[in-house]
Enzyme design. Structure first.
Site, short mmCIF file in Angstrom:
data_model
loop_
_atom_site.label_atom_id
_atom_site.label_comp_id
_atom_site.label_asym_id
_atom_site.label_seq_id
_atom_site.Cartn_x
_atom_site.Cartn_y
_atom_site.Cartn_z
N GLN A 244 6.72 10.31 -0.10
CA GLN A 244 5.59 9.42 0.22
C GLN A 244 5.35 9.47 1.73
O GLN A 244 6.14 8.93 2.51
CB GLN A 244 5.88 7.99 -0.25
CG GLN A 244 5.88 7.86 -1.77
CD GLN A 244 6.48 6.55 -2.25
OE1 GLN A 244 7.68 6.30 -2.06
NE2 GLN A 244 5.68 5.71 -2.88
N ARG A 274 -5.43 -4.54 -5.48
CA ARG A 274 -4.13 -4.97 -4.96
C ARG A 274 -3.77 -4.00 -3.83
O ARG A 274 -3.51 -2.83 -4.05
CB ARG A 274 -3.07 -4.92 -6.05
CG ARG A 274 -1.66 -5.25 -5.59
CD ARG A 274 -0.68 -5.02 -6.75
NE ARG A 274 0.70 -5.25 -6.40
CZ ARG A 274 1.52 -4.33 -5.87
NH1 ARG A 274 1.07 -3.11 -5.61
NH2 ARG A 274 2.77 -4.63 -5.60
N ASP A 276 -1.58 -2.37 -1.75
CA ASP A 276 -0.14 -2.13 -1.79
C ASP A 276 0.41 -1.77 -0.41
O ASP A 276 -0.19 -0.99 0.33
CB ASP A 276 0.17 -1.01 -2.77
CG ASP A 276 1.66 -0.75 -2.90
OD1 ASP A 276 2.35 -1.60 -3.48
OD2 ASP A 276 2.12 0.28 -2.38
N GLU A 318 -0.63 -7.31 -1.06
CA GLU A 318 0.76 -7.18 -1.49
C GLU A 318 1.61 -7.19 -0.23
O GLU A 318 1.99 -6.16 0.30
CB GLU A 318 0.96 -5.89 -2.29
CG GLU A 318 2.31 -5.81 -3.00
CD GLU A 318 3.36 -5.03 -2.22
OE1 GLU A 318 4.56 -5.27 -2.43
OE2 GLU A 318 2.98 -4.19 -1.39
#
Length: 642
Positions: A244, A274, A276, A318
């Site tokens: 990632q 959302r 993240d 989030e």
């Protein structure tokens, strides 16, 4: 105004007169907010960014479908749509709920029967193959996981949901993309434009400097925050996992890409995003690179851009951060009410489990008292459990005010919910033990953590009763606190831990999959015919709580719940000052019957009060009010009923 040649651009975009005027009006409303936010982040580059952004907004506006334009107008007329008491959320993985997106569409009667008006389908945009952090390593934001269906299937599902008054919620991973994402592929191939989308370093000099103050998110299987990539010939910033790659939001090209993505998905029917890992967006040497001021300016800019094209869209942050930092994501100071529309109240979830383990609510009360007031236009996302682990986010300061030692209490909770503490009712698994800090997070389903798994194995009816009561009490608090209650798939059926995750290679190393079971549709079909079973009792009790919430206007999220001093540590008292009158909620976090002094409630509610949960009327002129084990009351003064 975003561009001096706006009139020409509007004409080129082929907007009719009405749509062009709508665009202008929204631009007048949100353009200054957008410009100010971008100047705060990009300085002298802001003018160029705004000019390029004009094309993105016009293109998305021209492409917005007619039914979504109507939704925008409806939302502008009812800006508090996320705050209403009938807003009930449900959270599920599409594949584990129903196999495919079309399968989800076949179960809308079930969701509607629960009263769901907000459906969060966990990460479903196309992730990298193999290990992908539960879908949060996105390879393509414009495609759906192949096993779930197509983007057209997603649009069709969104349309069907919208027809039933249910909003589709989707994850948008902002901090990073998969190593296999097109941008990262081009960066590895040496394209300078795309190398600038990421944080790449030729040697360890700067990474080592950053590491001095950076925490580790996954110390067990992803230690450190940087990974050397042979193809990129560089050290890459990888906060979460080696695959990632963190994005470089100081590059305005990244901002423009994400505005385009948000509007593309919004035009496909996504109503809530959302956001993240939003706390991690901005990197600054000498800090934790979390909660930096630019994060809030960037979120505000994204929101303003979305409002111009799709004001029916909302943002949920989030941000699992300390309460003092959390308010920044709803907006404080110059950002008041201008950042995200919703944020997770992680502390409430932590305190629920803390009070259930200790049978003591003093820490709960202290934690809530330390929370600053949120903007009245925003709302909380509230939950008993979620897809993630439970990290014991309990501050030493809150613990000290409750007469506890923070470190010792966090250690106790980890021991208790992993089943290592004598007398524990819980069955959970330790997730990510950090030997340096002693932190041990916990995985486990709501029912297993509440004691149902152990009670059933022991064949003890009394312990089963207590487990069912704990689950319903926790949901009563979440439903009554004021926000969007988020029911996690399977909790309405009291599903237990699913240990089969260990046989799935891509899941075996991540025990959070223990509380991500597949939906038991056979149980769902028979549960109401088996009212005496644990699942039947939880299901019936939860449905009754949901009906009570929907019928109680005092639970509008513009009103805050505030803790009242409690004469008994086992009991949590919350007060809500609604225009219709005061509401007092009473929660007994122990198995024992508690006697409360009647005058405490009489002073707030008068001589008589109605309990919205049971329909009973209480005489408060008596010396004491007896509260059974794990009992919840939502009390209104008899003369002030909504």
């Amino acid at each position: 105004m975003l561009s001096p040649d706006l009139a020409a651009r509007l004409q080129a975009a082929s907007l009719d007169d009405r749509d062009a005027e709508t665009f202008r009006l929204r631009l007048e409303r949100y353009g200054p907010d957008l410009a100010e936010s971008l100047r705060a982040v990009y300085g002298e580059q802001a003018g160029e960014v705004l000019d390029r952004l004009t094309e993105v907004l016009l293109h998305a506006s021209q492409a917005r479908p007619a039914d979504l334009r109507r939704l925008d107008e409806a939302r502008l007329l009812r800006p508090d749509w996320l705050q209403a008491p009938d807003m009930i959320g449900y959270v599920a993985y599409a594949d584990r709920f129903a196999g495919t997106l079309r399968g989800v569409g076949e179960h809308l009667d079930y969701l509607q029967g629960l009263g769901v008006r907000y459906l969060h389908l966990m990460p479903l945009l196309r992730p990298r193959a193999g290990e992908n952090d539960g879908g949060y390593a996105v390879q393509d934001y414009r495609a759906v996981r192949e096993d779930l269906g197509t983007l057209d299937d997603l649009s069709a599902l969104a349309r069907d949901l919208r027809g039933r008054g249910i909003s589709l919620v989707l994850d948008l991973v902002l901090n990073h993309v998969a190593r296999e994402h097109e941008w990262a592929v081009k960066a590895r191939a040496g394209e300078e434009k795309y190398r600038a989308y990421f944080h790449l370093f030729p040697d360890r000099t700067l990474p080592d400097a950053y590491e001095q103050t950076l925490p580790e998110v996954f110390p067990d299987f992803a230690p450190g925050n940087f990974t050397y990539d042979d193809e990129a010939r560089a050290w890459v910033w990888t906060t979460f996992n080696r695959y990632q790659w963190d994005l470089n939001w100081s590059n305005p090209d990244v901002f423009l890409e994400f505005v385009d993505l948000i509007l593309y998905l919004a035009n496909r029917g996504v109503e809530v995003f959302r956001l993240d890992a939003i706390a991690f967006l901005w990197k600054r040497l000498g800090t934790s690179s979390q909660n930096e001021p630019e994060v809030h300016w960037l979120t505000r800019a994204l929101r303003a851009a979305a409002r111009i094209v799709a004001p029916g869209v909302a943002f949920k942050a989030e941000a699992i951060v300390a309460p003092a930092e959390l308010m920044g994501y709803l907006g404080r100071g110059v950002h008041h009410g201008r950042v995200s529309d919703m944020a997770y109240h992680n502390s409430l979830m932590v305190q629920l489990w803390s009070s259930l383990a200790s049978r003591d609510t003093r820490l709960f009360g202290e934690a809530l008292r330390a929370f600053p007031a949120k903007p009245t236009t925003t709302t909380w996302g509230l939950y008993v459990r979620c897809h993630d682990d439970i990290g014991w986010a309990i501050s030493d300061e809150d613990a000290a005010r409750a007469g506890l030692t923070g470190e010792a209490h966090r250690h106790f909770l980890s021991d208790f919910y992993s089943g290592d503490f004598p007398g524990s009712f819980a069955r959970g698994l330790v997730f990510q033990h950090n030997p340096q800090t002693g932190d041990r997070r916990i995985s486990g389903s709501g029912a297993s953590l509440a004691g149902l798994e152990a009670a059933l194995e022991a064949g003890d009816p009394g312990r089963v009763d207590d487990a069912v009561a704990r689950l319903l009490l926790a949901h009563a608090v979440v439903l009554g606190f004021g926000g969007v209650p988020l029911l996690y798939m399977g909790d309405e059926l009291a599903l237990l831990n699913d240990y089969s995750f260990a046989q799935v290679p891509e899941h075996a190393a991540d025990n959070r999959w223990v509380h991500r079971p597949r939906m038991d549709w056979a149980l769902a079909e028979r549960v109401q015919a088996e009212p005496d079973s644990p699942a039947g009792r939880v299901n019936a009790g939860l449905r009754a709580l949901l009906r009570a919430r929907q019928d109680t206007p005092h639970l509008h999220a513009s009103v805050e719940s505030r803790p009242l001093p409690s004469p008994d540590g086992r009991v949590l008292l919350l007060r809500r000052d609604h225009p219709l009158g005061v509401m007092v909620q009473v929660y007994n976090f122990s198995e024992e019957t508690v006697a409360l002094p009647g005058h405490l409630l009489r002073e707030l509610l008068g001589d008589h009060a109605e309990d919205r949960l049971s329909g009973s009327t209480f005489s408060l002129d008596r010396p004491t009010l007896r509260l059974g084990g794990y009992r919840a009351l939502w009390l209104l003064g008899a003369e002030l009923r909504g």
